[in-house]
Write a protein that holds these residues in place. Structure first.
Motif, short mmCIF file in Angstrom:
data_model
loop_
_atom_site.label_atom_id
_atom_site.label_comp_id
_atom_site.label_asym_id
_atom_site.label_seq_id
_atom_site.Cartn_x
_atom_site.Cartn_y
_atom_site.Cartn_z
N GLU A 150 164.36 109.47 -4.69
CA GLU A 150 164.07 110.21 -5.92
C GLU A 150 163.23 111.47 -5.67
N LEU A 151 162.86 111.72 -4.42
CA LEU A 151 161.96 112.83 -4.10
C LEU A 151 162.56 114.18 -4.47
N ALA A 152 163.79 114.45 -4.07
CA ALA A 152 164.41 115.75 -4.37
C ALA A 152 164.46 115.99 -5.89
N HIS A 153 164.80 114.98 -6.64
CA HIS A 153 164.86 115.12 -8.10
C HIS A 153 163.46 115.41 -8.67
N ALA A 154 162.44 114.74 -8.13
CA ALA A 154 161.06 114.96 -8.61
C ALA A 154 160.60 116.39 -8.35
N VAL A 155 161.08 117.00 -7.27
CA VAL A 155 160.76 118.40 -7.00
C VAL A 155 161.57 119.29 -7.95
N GLN A 156 162.86 119.02 -8.08
CA GLN A 156 163.73 119.86 -8.91
C GLN A 156 163.33 119.84 -10.39
N ASP A 157 162.90 118.69 -10.90
CA ASP A 157 162.57 118.62 -12.33
C ASP A 157 161.12 119.00 -12.63
N GLY A 158 160.34 119.35 -11.59
CA GLY A 158 158.97 119.80 -11.79
C GLY A 158 157.94 118.70 -11.84
N THR A 159 158.35 117.45 -11.64
CA THR A 159 157.37 116.36 -11.58
C THR A 159 156.40 116.64 -10.44
N ILE A 160 156.92 117.09 -9.31
CA ILE A 160 156.10 117.50 -8.18
C ILE A 160 156.17 119.02 -8.11
N ARG A 161 155.01 119.67 -8.32
CA ARG A 161 154.96 121.14 -8.27
C ARG A 161 153.70 121.66 -7.60
N ASP A 162 152.91 120.76 -7.08
CA ASP A 162 151.70 121.11 -6.36
C ASP A 162 152.07 121.71 -5.00
N ALA A 163 151.51 122.87 -4.66
CA ALA A 163 151.89 123.57 -3.43
C ALA A 163 151.57 122.77 -2.17
N HIS A 164 150.45 122.07 -2.14
CA HIS A 164 150.13 121.25 -0.96
C HIS A 164 151.17 120.15 -0.77
N THR A 165 151.56 119.51 -1.85
CA THR A 165 152.55 118.45 -1.76
C THR A 165 153.90 119.02 -1.35
N LEU A 166 154.29 120.16 -1.92
CA LEU A 166 155.56 120.78 -1.54
C LEU A 166 155.56 121.19 -0.06
N ALA A 167 154.44 121.71 0.42
CA ALA A 167 154.36 122.08 1.84
C ALA A 167 154.46 120.85 2.73
N ALA A 168 153.80 119.77 2.34
CA ALA A 168 153.86 118.53 3.13
C ALA A 168 155.28 117.96 3.13
N ILE A 169 155.96 118.05 2.00
CA ILE A 169 157.35 117.59 1.93
C ILE A 169 158.22 118.44 2.87
N ALA A 170 157.97 119.74 2.93
CA ALA A 170 158.73 120.60 3.84
C ALA A 170 158.49 120.20 5.30
N VAL A 171 157.23 119.89 5.65
CA VAL A 171 156.92 119.44 7.01
C VAL A 171 157.65 118.13 7.30
N LEU A 172 157.58 117.21 6.37
CA LEU A 172 158.25 115.92 6.54
C LEU A 172 159.76 116.11 6.68
N SER A 173 160.32 116.96 5.86
CA SER A 173 161.75 117.24 5.90
C SER A 173 162.18 117.88 7.22
N SER A 174 161.35 118.78 7.73
CA SER A 174 161.69 119.45 8.98
C SER A 174 161.77 118.50 10.17
N ARG A 175 161.16 117.35 10.02
CA ARG A 175 161.18 116.34 11.08
C ARG A 175 162.36 115.39 10.91
N GLY A 176 163.22 115.66 9.92
CA GLY A 176 164.37 114.80 9.69
C GLY A 176 164.01 113.48 9.02
N GLU A 177 162.87 113.46 8.34
CA GLU A 177 162.38 112.22 7.72
C GLU A 177 162.99 111.97 6.34
N LEU A 178 163.62 112.97 5.78
CA LEU A 178 164.15 112.81 4.41
C LEU A 178 165.66 112.87 4.40
#
Length: 178
Positions: A150-178
């Motif tokens: 549900e993570l991608a949907h939570a970003v797309q619908d604005g549930t998650i919009r905090d920049a620190h959280t978005l940056a951490a998700i990008a780091v996690l994603s870059s490692r192939g974790e998502l």
């Protein structure tokens, strides 16, 4: 380039904050004053990617500057002498009462390279199910486990919009974790 920054404003009420200014020249030669914000004496911060199987832990935090409560990953500023991992585990315990285990630094980012040069580590950990929970410090008003599906949907619908959280998700994603 020499640093040349001097304090313009400082407050040590709560988290130490200092606004600094320095004279600079733009590429075209024009002069301007550049400002930067130094928080917690420039100590690094940490964002905690706390996992339980295929779920991430989110906390609901009042963010007065944004005028809202935001769902975000637990995070915080480092204290004197702390490593990024120590900061992450302390913040997780303070904000949620949960203890992390098997911490690993996934990467780092700079908060805002223009005016807020604080480095932040993204630290992943598992929740120690055997450790007794402690009473949180009251900084967050709620917590919930979000399935990774549900993570991608939570970003797309604005549930998650905090920049620190978005940056951490990008780091996690870059490692192939998502």
């Amino acid at each position: 380039m020499t640093d040349g920054f001097t304090p313009v404003y400082a407050s040590s009420d709560g988290l130490p904050v200092r606004l600094e200014a320095a004279a600079r020249r733009a590429a075209d030669g024009s002069a301007y004053t550049h400002h930067r914000l130094v928080v917690s004496d420039g100590r690094a911060g940490a964002v905690i990617v706390a996992r339980d199987a295929d779920r991430l832990l989110l906390v609901l935090s009042a963010r007065e500057a944004a005028g809202a409560e935001l769902w975000e990953l637990p995070r915080g500023a480092g204290e004197a002498g702390e490593t990024a991992v120590e900061t992450a585990l302390r913040e997780l315990r303070e904000e949620t009462g949960l203890r992390g285990r098997d911490p690993q630094v996934l990467g780092t980012y700079v908060t805002d390279s223009s005016i807020f040069p604080q480095e932040v580590a993204v630290v992943e950990c598992r929740i120690d199910q055997d450790a007794p929970a402690t009473v949180p410090d009251g900084e967050v008003s709620d917590r919930r486990w979000l399935p990774l599906a549900e993570l991608a949907h939570a970003v797309q619908d604005g549930t998650i919009r905090d920049a620190h959280t978005l940056a951490a998700i990008a780091v996690l994603s870059s490692r192939g974790e998502l």
